[in-house]
Design a protein around this motif. Structure first.
Motif, mmCIF file in Angstrom:
data_model
loop_
_atom_site.group_PDB
_atom_site.id
_atom_site.type_symbol
_atom_site.label_atom_id
_atom_site.label_comp_id
_atom_site.label_asym_id
_atom_site.label_seq_id
_atom_site.Cartn_x
_atom_site.Cartn_y
_atom_site.Cartn_z
ATOM 1 N N ILE A 155 -19.275 -55.638 -11.861
ATOM 2 C CA ILE A 155 -17.687 -55.396 -12.298
ATOM 3 C C ILE A 155 -17.385 -54.590 -13.410
ATOM 4 O O ILE A 155 -16.676 -53.555 -13.411
ATOM 5 C CB ILE A 155 -16.912 -56.709 -12.313
ATOM 6 N N PHE A 156 -18.250 -54.811 -14.327
ATOM 7 C CA PHE A 156 -18.180 -53.990 -15.521
ATOM 8 C C PHE A 156 -18.549 -52.648 -15.375
ATOM 9 O O PHE A 156 -18.089 -51.376 -15.956
ATOM 10 C CB PHE A 156 -18.608 -54.566 -16.901
ATOM 11 N N ARG A 157 -19.859 -52.451 -14.546
ATOM 12 C CA ARG A 157 -20.260 -51.146 -14.506
ATOM 13 C C ARG A 157 -19.317 -50.360 -13.699
ATOM 14 O O ARG A 157 -18.978 -49.172 -13.768
ATOM 15 C CB ARG A 157 -21.436 -51.328 -13.618
ATOM 16 N N VAL A 158 -18.661 -51.011 -12.418
ATOM 17 C CA VAL A 158 -17.676 -50.321 -11.683
ATOM 18 C C VAL A 158 -16.386 -49.465 -12.671
ATOM 19 O O VAL A 158 -15.872 -48.792 -12.361
ATOM 20 C CB VAL A 158 -17.226 -51.247 -10.497
ATOM 21 N N LEU A 159 -16.130 -50.822 -13.572
ATOM 22 C CA LEU A 159 -15.074 -50.517 -14.390
ATOM 23 C C LEU A 159 -15.518 -49.011 -15.357
ATOM 24 O O LEU A 159 -14.568 -48.129 -15.464
ATOM 25 C CB LEU A 159 -14.818 -51.395 -15.310
ATOM 26 N N GLU A 160 -16.742 -49.205 -15.836
ATOM 27 C CA GLU A 160 -17.065 -47.805 -16.410
ATOM 28 C C GLU A 160 -17.121 -46.659 -15.845
ATOM 29 O O GLU A 160 -16.462 -45.631 -16.226
ATOM 30 C CB GLU A 160 -18.742 -48.185 -17.036
ATOM 31 N N GLU A 161 -17.490 -46.790 -14.488
ATOM 32 C CA GLU A 161 -17.546 -45.709 -13.797
ATOM 33 C C GLU A 161 -16.050 -45.069 -13.319
ATOM 34 O O GLU A 161 -15.613 -44.098 -13.463
ATOM 35 C CB GLU A 161 -18.210 -45.790 -12.275
ATOM 36 N N THR A 162 -15.242 -46.057 -12.949
ATOM 37 C CA THR A 162 -13.727 -45.852 -12.649
ATOM 38 C C THR A 162 -13.106 -45.078 -13.859
ATOM 39 O O THR A 162 -12.326 -44.194 -13.740
ATOM 40 C CB THR A 162 -13.243 -47.271 -12.159
ATOM 41 N N ALA A 163 -13.350 -45.666 -15.026
ATOM 42 C CA ALA A 163 -12.772 -45.252 -16.046
ATOM 43 C C ALA A 163 -13.044 -43.744 -16.456
ATOM 44 O O ALA A 163 -12.367 -43.122 -17.243
ATOM 45 C CB ALA A 163 -13.275 -46.132 -17.720
ATOM 46 N N GLU A 164 -14.128 -43.355 -16.117
ATOM 47 C CA GLU A 164 -14.502 -41.640 -16.209
ATOM 48 C C GLU A 164 -13.669 -40.907 -15.435
ATOM 49 O O GLU A 164 -13.623 -39.776 -15.797
ATOM 50 C CB GLU A 164 -16.108 -41.718 -15.942
ATOM 51 N N ARG A 165 -12.971 -41.470 -14.277
ATOM 52 C CA ARG A 165 -12.184 -40.361 -13.396
ATOM 53 C C ARG A 165 -10.955 -40.070 -14.258
ATOM 54 O O ARG A 165 -10.207 -40.946 -14.932
ATOM 55 C CB ARG A 165 -11.815 -41.154 -12.266
ATOM 56 N N THR A 166 -10.424 -38.925 -14.116
ATOM 57 C CA THR A 166 -9.340 -38.244 -14.908
ATOM 58 C C THR A 166 -7.963 -39.110 -14.584
ATOM 59 O O THR A 166 -6.996 -39.036 -15.089
ATOM 60 C CB THR A 166 -9.121 -36.927 -14.867
ATOM 61 N N GLU A 167 -7.939 -39.542 -13.305
ATOM 62 C CA GLU A 167 -6.678 -39.866 -12.604
ATOM 63 C C GLU A 167 -6.700 -41.746 -13.146
ATOM 64 O O GLU A 167 -5.642 -42.229 -13.010
ATOM 65 C CB GLU A 167 -6.951 -39.941 -11.089
ATOM 66 N N PHE A 168 -7.937 -42.064 -13.675
ATOM 67 C CA PHE A 168 -7.688 -43.202 -14.413
ATOM 68 C C PHE A 168 -6.496 -43.653 -15.386
ATOM 69 O O PHE A 168 -6.547 -43.033 -16.129
ATOM 70 C CB PHE A 168 -8.957 -43.891 -14.830
ATOM 71 N N ALA A 169 -5.648 -44.519 -14.935
ATOM 72 C CA ALA A 169 -4.436 -44.731 -15.951
ATOM 73 C C ALA A 169 -4.648 -46.264 -16.398
ATOM 74 O O ALA A 169 -3.426 -46.662 -16.714
ATOM 75 C CB ALA A 169 -3.391 -44.300 -15.257
ATOM 76 N N GLY A 170 -5.726 -46.795 -16.394
ATOM 77 C CA GLY A 170 -5.627 -48.180 -16.691
ATOM 78 C C GLY A 170 -5.502 -49.165 -15.472
ATOM 79 O O GLY A 170 -5.628 -48.889 -14.303
ATOM 80 N N CYS A 171 -5.265 -50.435 -15.909
ATOM 81 C CA CYS A 171 -5.283 -51.615 -14.857
ATOM 82 C C CYS A 171 -3.852 -51.572 -14.278
ATOM 83 O O CYS A 171 -2.831 -51.686 -15.182
ATOM 84 C CB CYS A 171 -5.713 -52.841 -15.585
ATOM 85 N N GLN A 172 -3.594 -51.538 -13.200
ATOM 86 C CA GLN A 172 -2.244 -51.266 -12.613
ATOM 87 C C GLN A 172 -1.612 -52.586 -12.869
ATOM 88 O O GLN A 172 -0.556 -52.582 -12.860
ATOM 89 C CB GLN A 172 -2.196 -50.986 -10.847
ATOM 90 N N PHE A 173 -2.150 -53.775 -12.642
ATOM 91 C CA PHE A 173 -1.467 -55.184 -12.946
ATOM 92 C C PHE A 173 -0.821 -55.202 -14.223
ATOM 93 O O PHE A 173 0.315 -55.584 -14.732
ATOM 94 C CB PHE A 173 -2.386 -56.230 -12.659
ATOM 95 N N ILE A 174 -1.795 -54.819 -15.316
ATOM 96 C CA ILE A 174 -1.483 -54.668 -16.987
ATOM 97 C C ILE A 174 -0.334 -53.737 -17.085
ATOM 98 O O ILE A 174 0.715 -53.915 -17.717
ATOM 99 C CB ILE A 174 -2.690 -54.631 -17.820
ATOM 100 N N ASN A 175 -0.367 -52.597 -16.520
ATOM 101 C CA ASN A 175 0.546 -51.438 -16.464
ATOM 102 C C ASN A 175 2.006 -51.971 -16.024
ATOM 103 O O ASN A 175 2.991 -51.818 -16.964
ATOM 104 C CB ASN A 175 0.088 -50.270 -15.805
#
Length: 188
Positions: free
Chosen positions: A86-106
């Motif tokens: 899960i944390f590896r996927v988060l790291e990969e996802t966070a590298e994308r320019t369109e990543f704007a954080g966790c939608q639930f937290i936002n």
């Protein structure tokens, strides 16, 4: 937005999910939302009694796919590796320019109302992650799986927020922090 064969309801849910994630709930007005979805305000209010109802339903519609995107496919992998996945996927996802954080937290942060229907939906999806972590921690032999699950969720949420605040990648920080928690909890 192309209308094709999608229904006005589907177009509204898609537009809402996208706009609320990228721009925020409070910053996205009904007129803009309807324009992007290609529907009239009248149609929107026929389909959803309020903008709040639309926010909650759009989040409920996208939530399962959001959570599933982080989960490992292979049940045969040991719990420690499943959690670190899960944390590896988060790291990969966070590298994308369109990543704007966790939608639930936002959305919950943007609304600032714990009783808002969308905040309730966000909390339910976040609880699913906590519950998943607890089950994996239990299977991995953690001394206190419920505490570890909450700690891992704090690392996950904090990591997602850090990317947005600092505008930079995590560079392994979430994986190493989660691994340290797993080590301390006896999940090897």
């Amino acid at each position: 937005m192309a209308t094709g064969t999608t229904t006005p309801r589907d177009r509204l849910l898609t537009a809402a999910a996208d706009l609320f994630y990228r721009e925020g709930v409070t910053a996205t007005g009904v007129e803009r939302l309807c324009s992007v979805a290609g529907v009239s305000k009248r149609t929107m209010y026929q389909l959803f009694p309020t903008k709040d109802a639309l926010v909650a339903e759009a989040l409920a519609a996208t939530g399962p796919a959001t959570n599933a995107a982080f989960l490992p496919d292979d049940a045969e992998v040991r719990p420690r590796e499943r959690i670190l996945h899960i944390f590896r996927v988060l790291e990969e996802t966070a590298e994308r320019t369109e990543f704007a954080g966790c939608q639930f937290i936002n959305i919950a942060s943007d609304l600032r109302d714990r009783t808002h229907p969308a905040a309730v939906v966000a909390r339910e999806f976040k609880q699913q992650l906590v519950d998943w972590f607890a089950a994996e921690a239990r299977a991995g032999g953690a001394a206190d799986p419920d505490l570890l699950a909450r700690q891992l969720t704090v690392v996950f949420d904090g990591s997602a927020s850090r990317v947005v605040v600092y505008g930079s990648d995590l560079d392994g920080l979430s994986v190493t922090t989660a691994a340290a928690l797993l080590d301390a909890a006896g999940v090897h």
